[in-house]
Design a protein around this motif. Structure first.
Motif, PDB file in Angstrom:
ATOM      1  N   LYS A  53     111.524  40.190  60.244  1.00 43.04           N
ATOM      2  CA  LYS A  53     111.971  39.715  58.934  1.00 43.04           C
ATOM      3  C   LYS A  53     111.818  40.793  57.864  1.00 43.04           C
ATOM      4  O   LYS A  53     112.728  41.012  57.066  1.00 43.04           O
ATOM      5  CB  LYS A  53     111.174  38.464  58.550  1.00 43.04           C
ATOM      6  N   ARG A  56     114.513  43.554  58.395  1.00 43.94           N
ATOM      7  CA  ARG A  56     115.836  43.094  57.970  1.00 43.94           C
ATOM      8  C   ARG A  56     115.913  43.041  56.441  1.00 43.94           C
ATOM      9  O   ARG A  56     116.909  43.448  55.847  1.00 43.94           O
ATOM     10  CB  ARG A  56     116.159  41.733  58.583  1.00 43.94           C
ATOM     11  N   ALA A  57     114.856  42.558  55.825  1.00 41.01           N
ATOM     12  CA  ALA A  57     114.823  42.468  54.354  1.00 41.01           C
ATOM     13  C   ALA A  57     114.936  43.854  53.732  1.00 41.01           C
ATOM     14  O   ALA A  57     115.630  44.030  52.724  1.00 41.01           O
ATOM     15  CB  ALA A  57     113.549  41.769  53.889  1.00 41.01           C
TER      16      ALA A  57
END
Length: 138
Positions: A53, A56-57
């Motif tokens: 996460k 990706r962020a």
């Protein structure tokens, strides 16, 4: 307040819209999505969907804010804005998105009193002006 774009079926709509687009537009979408995988490979040696996460962020944050996007990533930022716009359109035109908005559809409102005075004043218009200009048309 409700589910995600995925939960709403937005991906089916988005696939339809892109699938019905011109070959040039379809290629632009393929290239735009391919950039995310390439950037993840470059930074993290894995595909976008394999990234965590936070990874990706970090990729998304590099292109998600037009005013802060590096000039070298301007094209990817423009693609991401198109992607975000299509996602929003898909979600808010789905049953889930319409429900999320609380939209009731075209229903009668017998108590309608017109636009609030403050809104009319802000726009510099009035019902009296409208009536003077257009009220006696037959």
């Amino acid at each position: 307040r409700s589910g995600s774009a995925t939960d709403s079926g937005a991906l089916v709509y988005m696939d339809f819209v892109v699938g019905e687009s011109s070959p040039k537009t379809q290629q632009a979408w393929r290239d735009g999505l391919k950039w995310f995988d390439g950037e993840c490979q470059r930074r993290y040696s894995k595909m976008f969907v394999e990234c965590g996460k936070a990874q990706r962020a970090a990729i998304l944050d590099s292109v998600a804010w037009p005013a802060r996007t590096d000039e070298a990533l301007k094209e990817q930022g423009e693609f991401f804005n198109r992607l975000r716009d299509l996602t929003g359109s898909a979600f808010f035109s789905s049953k889930m998105g319409v429900h999320d908005l609380g939209y009731m559809g075209n229903v009668p409102n017998p108590d309608w009193q017109g636009a609030p005075k403050a809104a009319l004043d802000e726009l510099g218009v009035s019902y009296a002006e409208w009536d003077r200009k257009y009220g006696n048309l037959k």
